[in-house]
Design a protein around this motif. Structure first.
Motif, PDB file in Angstrom:
ATOM      1  N   ILE A  98       0.852  -1.164   0.104  1.00 41.79           N
ATOM      2  CA  ILE A  98       0.041  -0.021   0.063  1.00 41.79           C
ATOM      3  C   ILE A  98       0.809   1.443  -0.102  1.00 41.79           C
ATOM      4  O   ILE A  98       0.612   2.306  -0.545  1.00 41.79           O
ATOM      5  CB  ILE A  98      -1.027  -0.082   1.083  1.00 41.79           C
ATOM      6  N   ILE A  99       2.057   1.142   0.608  1.00 42.16           N
ATOM      7  CA  ILE A  99       2.947   2.502   0.614  1.00 42.16           C
ATOM      8  C   ILE A  99       3.571   2.662  -0.516  1.00 42.16           C
ATOM      9  O   ILE A  99       3.652   3.666  -1.010  1.00 42.16           O
ATOM     10  CB  ILE A  99       3.936   2.130   1.772  1.00 42.16           C
ATOM     11  N   ARG A 100       3.883   1.481  -1.438  1.00 35.92           N
ATOM     12  CA  ARG A 100       4.577   1.516  -2.646  1.00 35.92           C
ATOM     13  C   ARG A 100       3.708   1.988  -3.431  1.00 35.92           C
ATOM     14  O   ARG A 100       3.898   2.975  -4.397  1.00 35.92           O
ATOM     15  CB  ARG A 100       5.214  -0.001  -2.809  1.00 35.92           C
ATOM     16  N   ALA A 101       2.384   1.502  -3.579  1.00 34.51           N
ATOM     17  CA  ALA A 101       1.309   1.937  -4.406  1.00 34.51           C
ATOM     18  C   ALA A 101       0.854   3.174  -4.418  1.00 34.51           C
ATOM     19  O   ALA A 101       0.997   4.044  -5.300  1.00 34.51           O
ATOM     20  CB  ALA A 101       0.233   1.116  -4.485  1.00 34.51           C
ATOM     21  N   TYR A 102       0.747   3.684  -3.194  1.00 36.99           N
ATOM     22  CA  TYR A 102       0.321   5.088  -2.838  1.00 36.99           C
ATOM     23  C   TYR A 102       1.340   6.085  -3.190  1.00 36.99           C
ATOM     24  O   TYR A 102       1.228   7.208  -3.716  1.00 36.99           O
ATOM     25  CB  TYR A 102      -0.298   5.298  -1.219  1.00 36.99           C
ATOM     26  N   GLY A 103       2.565   5.753  -2.730  1.00 37.97           N
ATOM     27  CA  GLY A 103       3.742   6.659  -2.799  1.00 37.97           C
ATOM     28  C   GLY A 103       4.018   7.148  -4.251  1.00 37.97           C
ATOM     29  O   GLY A 103       4.279   8.276  -4.815  1.00 37.97           O
ATOM     30  N   SER A 104       4.208   5.974  -5.000  1.00 44.54           N
ATOM     31  CA  SER A 104       4.652   6.171  -6.470  1.00 44.54           C
ATOM     32  C   SER A 104       3.528   6.698  -7.277  1.00 44.54           C
ATOM     33  O   SER A 104       3.778   7.640  -8.126  1.00 44.54           O
ATOM     34  CB  SER A 104       4.847   4.890  -7.157  1.00 44.54           C
ATOM     35  N   THR A 105       2.249   6.452  -7.203  1.00 46.05           N
ATOM     36  CA  THR A 105       0.992   6.772  -7.881  1.00 46.05           C
ATOM     37  C   THR A 105       0.715   8.312  -7.614  1.00 46.05           C
ATOM     38  O   THR A 105       0.564   9.383  -8.394  1.00 46.05           O
ATOM     39  CB  THR A 105      -0.002   6.102  -7.788  1.00 46.05           C
ATOM     40  N   VAL A 106       0.792   8.751  -6.123  1.00 51.99           N
ATOM     41  CA  VAL A 106       0.719  10.160  -5.796  1.00 51.99           C
ATOM     42  C   VAL A 106       1.682  11.017  -6.360  1.00 51.99           C
ATOM     43  O   VAL A 106       1.045  12.290  -6.726  1.00 51.99           O
ATOM     44  CB  VAL A 106       0.541  10.230  -4.107  1.00 51.99           C
ATOM     45  N   LEU A 107       2.761  10.845  -6.192  1.00 53.84           N
ATOM     46  CA  LEU A 107       3.822  11.688  -7.038  1.00 53.84           C
ATOM     47  C   LEU A 107       3.790  11.672  -8.316  1.00 53.84           C
ATOM     48  O   LEU A 107       3.946  12.719  -8.903  1.00 53.84           O
ATOM     49  CB  LEU A 107       5.168  11.367  -6.379  1.00 53.84           C
ATOM     50  N   SER A 108       3.700  10.613  -9.140  1.00 49.87           N
ATOM     51  CA  SER A 108       3.781  10.430 -10.605  1.00 49.87           C
ATOM     52  C   SER A 108       2.543  10.919 -11.061  1.00 49.87           C
ATOM     53  O   SER A 108       2.786  11.497 -12.219  1.00 49.87           O
ATOM     54  CB  SER A 108       4.134   9.115 -11.026  1.00 49.87           C
ATOM     55  N   SER A 109       1.457  11.108 -10.446  1.00 49.20           N
ATOM     56  CA  SER A 109       0.171  11.531 -11.133  1.00 49.20           C
ATOM     57  C   SER A 109       0.292  13.017 -11.198  1.00 49.20           C
ATOM     58  O   SER A 109      -0.452  13.590 -12.026  1.00 49.20           O
ATOM     59  CB  SER A 109      -0.979  11.040 -10.270  1.00 49.20           C
ATOM     60  N   ILE A 110       0.876  13.761 -10.292  1.00 47.28           N
ATOM     61  CA  ILE A 110       0.982  15.245 -10.371  1.00 47.28           C
ATOM     62  C   ILE A 110       1.633  15.612 -11.616  1.00 47.28           C
ATOM     63  O   ILE A 110       1.273  16.481 -12.519  1.00 47.28           O
ATOM     64  CB  ILE A 110       1.966  15.756  -9.160  1.00 47.28           C
ATOM     65  N   ILE A 111       2.767  14.948 -11.891  1.00 49.91           N
ATOM     66  CA  ILE A 111       3.498  15.333 -13.249  1.00 49.91           C
ATOM     67  C   ILE A 111       2.735  14.735 -14.440  1.00 49.91           C
ATOM     68  O   ILE A 111       2.718  15.659 -15.529  1.00 49.91           O
ATOM     69  CB  ILE A 111       4.847  14.516 -13.394  1.00 49.91           C
ATOM     70  N   ASP A 112       2.162  13.486 -14.373  1.00 45.77           N
ATOM     71  CA  ASP A 112       1.119  13.103 -15.401  1.00 45.77           C
ATOM     72  C   ASP A 112       0.181  14.213 -15.812  1.00 45.77           C
ATOM     73  O   ASP A 112      -0.092  14.378 -17.176  1.00 45.77           O
ATOM     74  CB  ASP A 112       0.882  11.739 -15.200  1.00 45.77           C
ATOM     75  N   THR A 113      -0.565  14.465 -14.534  1.00 44.87           N
ATOM     76  CA  THR A 113      -1.736  15.383 -15.125  1.00 44.87           C
ATOM     77  C   THR A 113      -1.281  16.782 -15.539  1.00 44.87           C
ATOM     78  O   THR A 113      -1.992  17.181 -16.587  1.00 44.87           O
ATOM     79  CB  THR A 113      -2.391  15.328 -13.776  1.00 44.87           C
ATOM     80  N   ALA A 114      -0.123  17.268 -15.154  1.00 46.38           N
ATOM     81  CA  ALA A 114       0.269  18.571 -15.370  1.00 46.38           C
ATOM     82  C   ALA A 114       0.461  18.626 -16.984  1.00 46.38           C
ATOM     83  O   ALA A 114       0.351  19.246 -17.497  1.00 46.38           O
ATOM     84  CB  ALA A 114       1.505  19.042 -14.411  1.00 46.38           C
ATOM     85  N   LEU A 115       1.346  17.243 -17.220  1.00 43.13           N
ATOM     86  CA  LEU A 115       1.720  17.446 -18.681  1.00 43.13           C
ATOM     87  C   LEU A 115       0.426  17.269 -19.579  1.00 43.13           C
ATOM     88  O   LEU A 115       0.411  17.931 -20.625  1.00 43.13           O
ATOM     89  CB  LEU A 115       2.893  16.295 -18.783  1.00 43.13           C
ATOM     90  N   PHE A 116      -0.414  16.485 -19.244  1.00 45.40           N
ATOM     91  CA  PHE A 116      -1.320  16.130 -19.973  1.00 45.40           C
ATOM     92  C   PHE A 116      -2.458  17.435 -20.214  1.00 45.40           C
ATOM     93  O   PHE A 116      -2.615  17.909 -21.454  1.00 45.40           O
ATOM     94  CB  PHE A 116      -2.414  14.999 -19.438  1.00 45.40           C
ATOM     95  N   VAL A 117      -2.796  18.062 -19.219  1.00 42.20           N
ATOM     96  CA  VAL A 117      -3.503  19.214 -19.368  1.00 42.20           C
ATOM     97  C   VAL A 117      -2.886  20.458 -19.903  1.00 42.20           C
ATOM     98  O   VAL A 117      -3.493  21.050 -20.834  1.00 42.20           O
ATOM     99  CB  VAL A 117      -3.883  19.587 -17.675  1.00 42.20           C
ATOM    100  N   SER A 118      -1.471  20.336 -19.751  1.00 43.00           N
ATOM    101  CA  SER A 118      -0.799  21.561 -20.442  1.00 43.00           C
ATOM    102  C   SER A 118      -0.940  21.462 -21.867  1.00 43.00           C
ATOM    103  O   SER A 118      -1.279  22.416 -22.659  1.00 43.00           O
ATOM    104  CB  SER A 118       0.607  21.740 -19.980  1.00 43.00           C
ATOM    105  N   ILE A 119      -0.626  20.165 -22.505  1.00 46.70           N
ATOM    106  CA  ILE A 119      -0.380  19.758 -23.769  1.00 46.70           C
ATOM    107  C   ILE A 119      -1.929  19.743 -24.546  1.00 46.70           C
ATOM    108  O   ILE A 119      -2.269  20.290 -25.627  1.00 46.70           O
ATOM    109  CB  ILE A 119       0.254  18.590 -24.036  1.00 46.70           C
ATOM    110  N   ALA A 120      -3.022  19.277 -23.847  1.00 44.35           N
ATOM    111  CA  ALA A 120      -4.164  18.972 -24.302  1.00 44.35           C
ATOM    112  C   ALA A 120      -4.968  20.367 -24.449  1.00 44.35           C
ATOM    113  O   ALA A 120      -5.794  20.528 -25.424  1.00 44.35           O
ATOM    114  CB  ALA A 120      -4.680  17.865 -23.544  1.00 44.35           C
ATOM    115  N   PHE A 121      -4.942  21.056 -23.592  1.00 49.75           N
ATOM    116  CA  PHE A 121      -5.967  22.167 -23.357  1.00 49.75           C
ATOM    117  C   PHE A 121      -5.374  23.601 -23.127  1.00 49.75           C
ATOM    118  O   PHE A 121      -6.395  24.603 -23.488  1.00 49.75           O
ATOM    119  CB  PHE A 121      -6.663  21.966 -22.035  1.00 49.75           C
TER     120      PHE A 121
END
Length: 234
Positions: A161-184
């Motif tokens: 649970i620590i590995r899954a939460y930690g990796s996804t919470v941090l990587s999703s910030i970058i993922d979401t910021a890149l996607f929204v910037s390029i797409a919209f």
């Protein structure tokens, strides 16, 4: 309340299907899920809905399931297999974009009724898919790296649970910021783009919080020896 109830139902069904794929097809089932899910999520993201008092694009739950699938692959089979799944998801989206753009350029028959609908969907896909693909490939690789780093410290079965939460919470910030910037950016007002970023990240975060139990279910199949024979069969 329909969207809220249906959203919760969709969440449960999505992750049950992911676990089902793993139970039936083993490692290859999760790798296939990443490929299929990436295509589905890139089509879903075109649609905007109002849910839990906010406007949000669809696709967040499917993307969350892809992150969980790569986390399970990373945890059980190692970083190399997880990265292979990430690249397969990237390649699948690229193939979808190329093939569907070619399909749109065929001159439709007079009796055709699909061209308009396909054009509405897949004419929007290239920029959104470009943003999604770039964000996906970078975000997923960051997720795999962070997961592996956390695993060096928290390696027991109980700390998945620590590995899954930690990796996804941090990587999703970058993922979401890149996607929204390029797409919209440039197509919507800045405040609207910022709102999409916040709502998209929050929905991914919520999905991550509630999806880890499905990861434990999937891992329990492997731990109990129900998956090994499937993996050996490929």
């Amino acid at each position: 309340m329909f969207n809220e109830i249906f959203g919760v139902t969709s969440f449960i069904v999505t992750f049950i299907l992911m676990v089902f794929m793993y139970r039936c097809f083993g490692k290859q089932g999760l790798i296939a899920w990443v490929a299929i899910g990436t295509i589905i999520a890139n089509i879903q993201v075109i649609k905007t809905v109002h849910i839990f008092g906010i406007s949000a694009t669809l696709g967040n739950v499917m993307f969350a399931s892809i992150y969980l699938a790569t986390d399970i692959l990373n945890d059980i089979y190692g970083r190399k297999v997880a990265k292979r799944a990430v690249w397969l998801g990237f390649s699948s989206t690229l193939v979808m974009i190329i093939v569907m753009q070619m399909s749109l350029h065929f001159i439709p028959a007079p009796v055709d009724t699909a061209q308009g609908a396909l054009k509405t969907i897949f004419d929007l896909v290239p920029r959104i898919a470009l943003g999604s693909v770039i964000a996906y490939i970078i975000g997923q690789h960051i997720d795999v790296v962070i997961f592996s780093l956390i695993k060096k410290i928290f390696s027991s079965e109980k700390t998945f649970i620590i590995r899954a939460y930690g990796s996804t919470v941090l990587s999703s910030i970058i993922d979401t910021a890149l996607f929204v910037s390029i797409a919209f950016i440039g197509t919507l007002p800045d405040m609207a783009v910022f709102e999409i970023f916040i709502t998209t990240y929050l929905l991914k975060l919520i999905s991550t919080i509630f999806n880890v139990p499905f990861g434990y279910i999937a891992k329990s199949f492997y731990r109990k020896g129900k998956i090994q024979k499937l993996d050996e069969g490929y």
